[in-house]
Design a protein around this motif. Structure first.
Motif, PDB file in Angstrom:
ATOM      1  N   LEU A 286      45.026  23.880  -1.370  1.00 56.52           N
ATOM      2  CA  LEU A 286      45.938  23.851  -2.653  1.00 56.52           C
ATOM      3  C   LEU A 286      45.495  24.675  -3.888  1.00 56.52           C
ATOM      4  N   VAL A 287      44.236  24.395  -4.378  1.00 59.03           N
ATOM      5  CA  VAL A 287      43.750  24.950  -5.405  1.00 59.03           C
ATOM      6  C   VAL A 287      43.748  26.577  -5.310  1.00 59.03           C
ATOM      7  N   GLN A 288      43.382  27.166  -3.955  1.00 59.39           N
ATOM      8  CA  GLN A 288      43.418  28.284  -3.772  1.00 59.39           C
ATOM      9  C   GLN A 288      45.074  28.935  -4.128  1.00 59.39           C
ATOM     10  N   ARG A 289      45.812  28.216  -3.239  1.00 56.12           N
ATOM     11  CA  ARG A 289      47.364  28.602  -3.480  1.00 56.12           C
ATOM     12  C   ARG A 289      47.712  28.567  -5.292  1.00 56.12           C
ATOM     13  N   PHE A 290      47.605  27.703  -5.634  1.00 56.81           N
ATOM     14  CA  PHE A 290      47.717  27.590  -6.890  1.00 56.81           C
ATOM     15  C   PHE A 290      47.329  28.614  -7.990  1.00 56.81           C
ATOM     16  N   GLY A 291      46.016  28.996  -7.435  1.00 59.36           N
ATOM     17  CA  GLY A 291      45.779  30.388  -8.212  1.00 59.36           C
ATOM     18  C   GLY A 291      46.568  31.485  -7.935  1.00 59.36           C
ATOM     19  N   GLU A 292      46.792  31.639  -6.760  1.00 59.43           N
ATOM     20  CA  GLU A 292      47.622  32.790  -6.261  1.00 59.43           C
ATOM     21  C   GLU A 292      49.137  32.805  -6.747  1.00 59.43           C
ATOM     22  N   LEU A 293      49.370  31.672  -7.140  1.00 62.08           N
ATOM     23  CA  LEU A 293      50.852  31.588  -7.886  1.00 62.08           C
ATOM     24  C   LEU A 293      50.877  31.715  -9.254  1.00 62.08           C
ATOM     25  N   ALA A 294      49.664  31.483  -9.835  1.00 61.52           N
ATOM     26  CA  ALA A 294      49.407  31.479 -11.206  1.00 61.52           C
ATOM     27  C   ALA A 294      49.291  32.982 -11.605  1.00 61.52           C
ATOM     28  N   VAL A 295      48.653  33.604 -10.851  1.00 65.96           N
ATOM     29  CA  VAL A 295      48.450  35.114 -11.030  1.00 65.96           C
ATOM     30  C   VAL A 295      49.710  35.805 -10.979  1.00 65.96           C
ATOM     31  N   LEU A 296      50.678  35.360  -9.867  1.00 66.26           N
ATOM     32  CA  LEU A 296      52.048  35.865  -9.996  1.00 66.26           C
ATOM     33  C   LEU A 296      52.755  35.761 -11.326  1.00 66.26           C
ATOM     34  N   VAL A 297      52.793  34.760 -11.459  1.00 64.06           N
ATOM     35  CA  VAL A 297      53.354  34.270 -12.904  1.00 64.06           C
ATOM     36  C   VAL A 297      52.934  34.940 -13.915  1.00 64.06           C
ATOM     37  N   SER A 298      51.479  35.055 -14.033  1.00 65.26           N
ATOM     38  CA  SER A 298      50.806  35.812 -15.263  1.00 65.26           C
ATOM     39  C   SER A 298      51.285  37.178 -15.413  1.00 65.26           C
ATOM     40  N   THR A 299      51.127  37.727 -13.998  1.00 57.26           N
ATOM     41  CA  THR A 299      51.553  39.205 -13.840  1.00 57.26           C
ATOM     42  C   THR A 299      52.964  39.719 -14.206  1.00 57.26           C
ATOM     43  N   ALA A 300      53.923  38.693 -14.009  1.00 56.14           N
ATOM     44  CA  ALA A 300      55.007  38.848 -14.289  1.00 56.14           C
ATOM     45  C   ALA A 300      55.507  39.040 -16.009  1.00 56.14           C
ATOM     46  N   GLU A 301      54.704  37.886 -16.151  1.00 54.95           N
ATOM     47  CA  GLU A 301      54.937  37.663 -17.866  1.00 54.95           C
ATOM     48  C   GLU A 301      54.263  38.998 -18.670  1.00 54.95           C
ATOM     49  N   ALA A 302      53.008  39.295 -18.037  1.00 54.50           N
ATOM     50  CA  ALA A 302      52.449  40.603 -18.888  1.00 54.50           C
ATOM     51  C   ALA A 302      53.359  42.167 -18.473  1.00 54.50           C
ATOM     52  N   THR A 303      53.764  42.175 -17.339  1.00 57.02           N
ATOM     53  CA  THR A 303      54.779  43.218 -17.031  1.00 57.02           C
ATOM     54  C   THR A 303      55.758  43.207 -18.003  1.00 57.02           C
TER      55      THR A 303
END
Length: 404
Positions: A286-303
């Motif tokens: 779960l920690v791994q998956r939340f890390g992946e999802l957080a990266v997706l959100v952060s990428t969207a915010e930065a873009t």
């Protein structure tokens, strides 16, 4: 349909703070409003009263003249709390931009004053029966001292909350200073011949007031017509600004879904027995998956932030306006692609990481996915790849009207 007298917001930080306060207020009831299809009249009145709907009014007409990047950040914050409320002002800001680019000084003074007092503009643009999605069968015709507006629109987001309707219509014959072509016609929702029908039944965005609008011989004054061509056929990033707001909504939905998943796993989820831990938050998978999802959100915010700054530059930079508009449209197309993926993937993964308990209907956590899936259908991201590819390979700018 009364609007509140708006508060005064002068700076980006004030706008962001106000949006955060409203988001904290709107978020707790969003799932229930969605499940019950309870239209957010009180929330929209609060949005008007906050002054946020007036942040793009030009300084020459008494407004704070805040840039597109501020609008994007405000909408992103609101969308994380309630995607329905966040989508409602999309056409408001888009049509204020149309006025800025194509309206006369008298039109600007009248409509911007209305907005500064808390007024709200909603769109009546899309039609069901046309051969193409951008077709316009709604017509304006001369009738003595006035024009008459006739037609039917669908997916008219925000009309049930509006104090002004911005109706896309066509004038077939030249009439005085009015050339044939497409116009945005500003009319009162209470005018004779206007019928607003609350018939939107999509799987998502249920409380955006996005039903049908009918116009039957509605009397329209000459100065209620704003030509659309000066906005969509010149390099002014009109379409890019509109699409930037859509990307902000999707980015906000992704963040909202992630916040909801974090809260649920922390407070409700049980660990999978194979993990060998006492708490779900200690499950390494779960920690791994939340890390992946957080990266997706952060990428969207930065873009999104990069795209917003590119749209800002079309207003503030002295450089080549055509190049700036092309760069802004390409940056926004990129943000649209990334935010589309983030919104749909994170809102679906919410259930994956939260477990069966999260699927009960009374929680209505599905509203994030349904809102994401519905809103991202606004225009296909496959064409965004085309626009980006043509620009990168050939230097061909995206069509100026393709991103509205």
């Amino acid at each position: 349909m009364t609007a509140s007298v708006a508060a005064r917001i002068e700076t980006h930080s004030q706008a962001v703070d106000s949006a955060r306060c409203l988001a904290a207020r709107f978020g707790p009831g969003a799932a229930d409003r969605d499940r019950q299809r309870s239209l957010p009249h009180a929330e929209i009145e609060a949005l008007s009263a906050s002054g946020l709907l007036a942040i793009t009014v030009p300084a020459a007409f008494g407004g704070p003249d805040l840039p597109p990047s501020t609008v994007a950040e405000v909408v992103r914050i609101l969308a994380a709390a309630d995607p329905n409320v966040a989508q409602i002002p999309h056409s408001h800001f888009t049509n204020l931009n149309l006025l800025r680019l194509a309206g006369t000084d008298e039109q600007k003074a009248r409509h911007f004053s209305h907005v500064l007092a808390g007024g709200r503009v909603a769109n009546a643009q899309a039609e069901r029966a046309t051969a193409f999605a951008d077709g316009v069968d709604t017509r304006i015709t001369r009738d003595g001292n006035v024009f008459r507006l006739d037609g039917e629109k669908f997916y008219c987001t925000g009309t049930l909350f509006a104090t002004r309707l911005a109706v896309l219509a066509r004038l077939d014959e030249a009439d005085g200073d009015h050339k044939p072509g497409e116009y945005v016609v500003f009319v009162s929702p209470d005018a004779d011949g206007v019928e607003l029908i609350d018939d939107w039944n999509g799987i998502g965005q249920r409380t955006t007031g996005s039903g049908t609008a009918r116009f039957t011989s509605v009397a329209v004054a000459d100065d209620d017509l704003v030509p659309r061509t000066p906005a969509v056929e010149v390099p002014a990033a009109y379409g890019a600004f509109s699409q930037l707001i859509h990307a902000a909504i999707d980015t906000g939905i992704a963040a909202g879904a992630l916040y909801a998943a974090v809260d649920f796993v922390r407070t409700e989820s049980r660990p999978w027995f194979e993990a060998g831990v006492d708490n779900a938050i200690d499950d390494p998978l779960l920690v791994q998956r939340f890390g992946e999802l957080a990266v997706l959100v952060s990428t969207a915010e930065a873009t999104l932030d990069a795209a917003a700054r590119a749209v800002d530059a079309t207003i503030t930079s002295p450089d080549d306006p055509r190049l700036l508009a092309a760069e802004a449209s390409t940056a926004v197309a990129t943000a649209k692609i990334v935010s589309d993926r983030a919104a749909t993937e994170v809102s679906s993964a919410l259930f994956e990481v939260s477990g069966t308990r999260s699927a009960v209907d009374e929680l209505n956590l599905s509203h994030f996915w349904r809102n994401a899936r519905t809103h991202t259908l606004h225009d296909p991201v496959r064409w965004k790849y085309q626009h980006i590819g043509r620009f990168v390979l050939r230097g061909t700018p995206p069509p100026l009207s393709a991103t509205v």
